[in-house]
Design an enzyme around this catalytic site. Structure first.
Site, PDB file in Angstrom:
ATOM      1  N   CYS A 113       4.035   0.730 -10.713  1.00 32.54           N
ATOM      2  CA  CYS A 113       2.598   0.449 -10.861  1.00 32.54           C
ATOM      3  C   CYS A 113       2.202   0.126 -12.303  1.00 32.54           C
ATOM      4  O   CYS A 113       1.145  -0.445 -12.544  1.00 32.54           O
ATOM      5  CB  CYS A 113       1.766   1.631 -10.360  1.00 32.54           C
ATOM      6  SG  CYS A 113       2.074   2.021  -8.643  1.00 32.54           S
ATOM      7  N   HIS A 258      -5.312   0.973 -13.332  1.00 32.20           N
ATOM      8  CA  HIS A 258      -4.525   0.816 -12.103  1.00 32.20           C
ATOM      9  C   HIS A 258      -5.296   1.481 -10.964  1.00 32.20           C
ATOM     10  O   HIS A 258      -5.751   2.615 -11.066  1.00 32.20           O
ATOM     11  CB  HIS A 258      -3.159   1.469 -12.288  1.00 32.20           C
ATOM     12  CG  HIS A 258      -2.405   1.616 -11.012  1.00 32.20           C
ATOM     13  ND1 HIS A 258      -2.247   0.567 -10.133  1.00 32.20           N
ATOM     14  CD2 HIS A 258      -1.791   2.687 -10.437  1.00 32.20           C
ATOM     15  CE1 HIS A 258      -1.544   0.984  -9.091  1.00 32.20           C
ATOM     16  NE2 HIS A 258      -1.270   2.263  -9.244  1.00 32.20           N
ATOM     17  N   ASN A 288      -3.950   0.549  -3.174  1.00 32.83           N
ATOM     18  CA  ASN A 288      -3.067   0.542  -4.339  1.00 32.83           C
ATOM     19  C   ASN A 288      -2.042  -0.591  -4.169  1.00 32.83           C
ATOM     20  O   ASN A 288      -1.164  -0.504  -3.320  1.00 32.83           O
ATOM     21  CB  ASN A 288      -2.383   1.911  -4.435  1.00 32.83           C
ATOM     22  CG  ASN A 288      -1.423   2.028  -5.602  1.00 32.83           C
ATOM     23  OD1 ASN A 288      -1.034   1.029  -6.203  1.00 32.83           O
ATOM     24  ND2 ASN A 288      -1.027   3.245  -5.907  1.00 32.83           N
TER      25      ASN A 288
HETATM   26  O1  UT7 Z   1       0.281   4.302  -7.919  1.00 35.00           O
HETATM   27  C1  UT7 Z   1       1.084   5.315  -8.423  1.00 35.00           C
HETATM   28  C2  UT7 Z   1       0.319   6.495  -8.750  1.00 35.00           C
HETATM   29  N1  UT7 Z   1      -0.069   7.183  -7.562  1.00 35.00           N
HETATM   30  C3  UT7 Z   1      -1.022   8.047  -7.618  1.00 35.00           C
HETATM   31  O2  UT7 Z   1      -1.575   8.209  -8.666  1.00 35.00           O
HETATM   32  C4  UT7 Z   1      -1.357   8.834  -6.383  1.00 35.00           C
HETATM   33  C5  UT7 Z   1      -1.856  10.177  -6.797  1.00 35.00           C
HETATM   34  N2  UT7 Z   1      -2.179  11.058  -5.712  1.00 35.00           N
HETATM   35  C6  UT7 Z   1      -3.245  10.905  -4.883  1.00 35.00           C
HETATM   36  O3  UT7 Z   1      -3.942   9.924  -4.951  1.00 35.00           O
HETATM   37  C7  UT7 Z   1      -3.590  12.017  -3.945  1.00 35.00           C
HETATM   38  O4  UT7 Z   1      -2.804  13.160  -4.255  1.00 35.00           O
HETATM   39  C8  UT7 Z   1      -3.409  11.677  -2.446  1.00 35.00           C
HETATM   40  C9  UT7 Z   1      -4.467  10.681  -2.009  1.00 35.00           C
HETATM   41  C10 UT7 Z   1      -2.026  11.099  -2.221  1.00 35.00           C
HETATM   42  C11 UT7 Z   1      -3.572  12.920  -1.597  1.00 35.00           C
HETATM   43  O5  UT7 Z   1      -4.822  13.508  -1.837  1.00 35.00           O
HETATM   44  P1  UT7 Z   1      -4.922  15.086  -2.082  1.00 35.00           P
HETATM   45  O6  UT7 Z   1      -6.345  15.396  -2.243  1.00 35.00           O
HETATM   46  O7  UT7 Z   1      -3.995  15.399  -3.222  1.00 35.00           O
HETATM   47  O8  UT7 Z   1      -4.425  15.677  -0.715  1.00 35.00           O
HETATM   48  P2  UT7 Z   1      -3.205  16.651  -0.437  1.00 35.00           P
HETATM   49  O9  UT7 Z   1      -1.922  15.910  -0.573  1.00 35.00           O
HETATM   50  O10 UT7 Z   1      -3.382  17.917  -1.234  1.00 35.00           O
HETATM   51  O11 UT7 Z   1      -3.445  16.999   1.075  1.00 35.00           O
HETATM   52  C12 UT7 Z   1      -4.606  17.728   1.517  1.00 35.00           C
HETATM   53  C13 UT7 Z   1      -4.553  17.816   3.026  1.00 35.00           C
HETATM   54  C14 UT7 Z   1      -3.199  18.276   3.586  1.00 35.00           C
HETATM   55  O12 UT7 Z   1      -3.450  19.071   4.719  1.00 35.00           O
HETATM   56  P3  UT7 Z   1      -3.382  20.677   4.604  1.00 35.00           P
HETATM   57  O13 UT7 Z   1      -1.994  20.989   4.137  1.00 35.00           O
HETATM   58  O14 UT7 Z   1      -4.442  21.048   3.616  1.00 35.00           O
HETATM   59  O15 UT7 Z   1      -3.695  21.110   6.004  1.00 35.00           O
HETATM   60  C15 UT7 Z   1      -2.569  16.970   4.009  1.00 35.00           C
HETATM   61  O16 UT7 Z   1      -1.643  17.163   5.062  1.00 35.00           O
HETATM   62  O17 UT7 Z   1      -4.807  16.518   3.592  1.00 35.00           O
HETATM   63  C16 UT7 Z   1      -3.755  16.198   4.518  1.00 35.00           C
HETATM   64  N3  UT7 Z   1      -3.558  14.762   4.516  1.00 35.00           N
HETATM   65  C17 UT7 Z   1      -4.254  13.938   5.307  1.00 35.00           C
HETATM   66  N4  UT7 Z   1      -5.201  14.161   6.244  1.00 35.00           N
HETATM   67  C18 UT7 Z   1      -5.715  13.091   6.876  1.00 35.00           C
HETATM   68  C19 UT7 Z   1      -2.727  14.039   3.753  1.00 35.00           C
HETATM   69  N5  UT7 Z   1      -2.858  12.724   4.041  1.00 35.00           N
HETATM   70  C20 UT7 Z   1      -3.792  12.640   5.004  1.00 35.00           C
HETATM   71  C21 UT7 Z   1      -4.374  11.568   5.721  1.00 35.00           C
HETATM   72  N6  UT7 Z   1      -5.318  11.843   6.631  1.00 35.00           N
HETATM   73  N7  UT7 Z   1      -4.008  10.276   5.493  1.00 35.00           N
END
Ligand code: UT7
Length: 331
Positions: A113, A258, A288
């Site tokens: 990225c 980005h 992204n």
């Molecule tokens: O381009 C390269 C750089 N990339 C980045 O910078 C990405 C950085 N990370 C992020 O943008 C975020 O961490 C994500 C968007 C990937 C995830 O968001 P988050 O707020 O960190 O969510 P999380 O991974 O902590 O997950 C929270 C909850 C989990 O459920 P439980 O364990 O709390 O029950 C996940 O299983 O959300 C759940 N979850 C979803 N639910 C519905 C994860 N993905 C989804 C989804 N739909 N698509």
């Protein structure tokens, strides 16, 4: 002293739109979750017969037209991509052939990225050294080909597209008010290589390998940890280039980060004290697009008239590697 100026920008995104509603039918997710946690509403997906070079070629043609430059005038073509058409030859060579830019050197650059900022940095060094005067830098990706469409944590995030800039040598000095690149700053931390990766498909787990995990050819991400490092490192890179130039965040007309996640962009914006008008955000429409995200957003902002000659523009990147960086330029 020789410096680098952006002579034209261009971009291209595939026609096919994939909405959050469509993803709701593929994995256990919801439009509410995706919008609230990422800011993404839809993304573009390349047609079955489109590869990364096809997207990059269209963006390159738009950038050359904007610059008023013929392809034969190019001396170097750099393609930043994590999703090349094939292992080799370089996607840059495939685009070179289609453009008819046969006098140019062409190669790909792998910084995920952050690839576009890395590409600008390399091109700037070549131009400042006097080696080349006309350079094309492209960020192009077909992330849809490496996304695991059964993994809801990642498949909702990514999209396909390409952006490009034509760079020219100038003898005017951007620090003294002329257009051009003022500072670029790039960094890596290979110890965190496994935060975002596609483990298979290369020499470690080659195609056809008796894989322990049959999904090794797909993208994996430790989202939460990546999020925190992304905010911290992009803020640090931003401060470094604006401090070096002796300017303040207030002086920036445009900040083009980005486009990974609206929450990351808002956190950086808060930390730098930016106003809403300074921040470019288009991830609601494209998700992204990895190395393509900054040049697409820059091209859209330029065509929308959001920058004028003399404006200070800050580009910020973060991605797999881990890699990150910033470019400060005068439009
Ligand atoms: O381009 C390269 C750089 N990339 C980045 O910078 C990405 C950085 N990370 C992020 O943008 C975020 O961490 C994500 C968007 C990937 C995830 O968001 P988050 O707020 O960190 O969510 P999380 O991974 O902590 O997950 C929270 C909850 C989990 O459920 P439980 O364990 O709390 O029950 C996940 O299983 O959300 C759940 N979850 C979803 N639910 C519905 C994860 N993905 C989804 C989804 N739909 N698509």
């Amino acid at each position: 002293m020789t410096a680098t100026v952006i002579a034209g920008t261009g971009s291209y995104v595939p026609e096919r739109v994939m909405t959050n509603a469509e993803l709701e039918r593929m994995v256990d997710t919801s439009d509410e979750w995706i919008v609230a946690r990422t800011g993404i509403r839809e993304r573009r997906i390349a047609a079955a017969d489109q590869a990364t070079s096809d997207l990059g070629l269209a963006a390159a043609r738009n950038a050359l037209a904007a610059a008023g430059m013929r392809a034969e005038e190019l001396e170097l073509i750099l393609v930043a991509t994590a999703t090349p058409d094939m292992s080799f030859p370089a996607t840059a060579c495939l685009i070179q052939a289609q453009l008819g830019a046969l006098g140019a050197a062409a190669f790909d650059l792998s910084a995920a990225c952050s690839g576009f900022i890395y590409g600008l940095s390399v091109a700037d060094a070549f131009i400042r050294s006097g080696a080349y005067r006309n350079v094309l830098v492209i960020g192009a990706e077909t992330m849809s080909r490496v996304v695991d469409w059964e993994d809801r944590a990642t498949c909702v995030l990514f999209g396909d597209g390409a952006g490009a800039v034509v760079l020219k040598a100038t003898d005017a000095e951007p620090r003294a008010g002329a257009s051009g690149l003022i500072h670029t700053d790039i960094h890596s931390d290979g110890a965190a290589w496994d935060y975002i990766c596609v483990p298979g498909g290369g020499s470690r787990i080659p195609p056809g390998h008796a894989m322990v995990d049959e999904r090794a050819q797909f993208l994996r991400m430790r989202g939460n940890e990546t999020f925190k490092v992304a905010v911290r490192n992009m803020e640090r890179a931003a401060r470094k280039v604006i401090d070096q130039a002796g300017v303040k965040a207030d002086d920036l007309s445009l900040v083009v980060p980005h486009q990974a996640n609206a929450r990351i962009l808002n956190a950086i914006s808060d930390r730098l004290g930016l106003a809403e008008r300074q921040l470019v955000m288009n991830l609601d429409r494209y998700g992204n697009t990895s190395a393509a995200s900054i040049p697409i957003a820059l091209d859209e902002a330029a065509r929308a008239g959001r920058v004028a000659a003399g404006d200070l523009v800050l580009l910020l990147a973060f991605g797999s590697g881990l890699t990150w960086g910033a470019t400060l330029l005068r439009w």
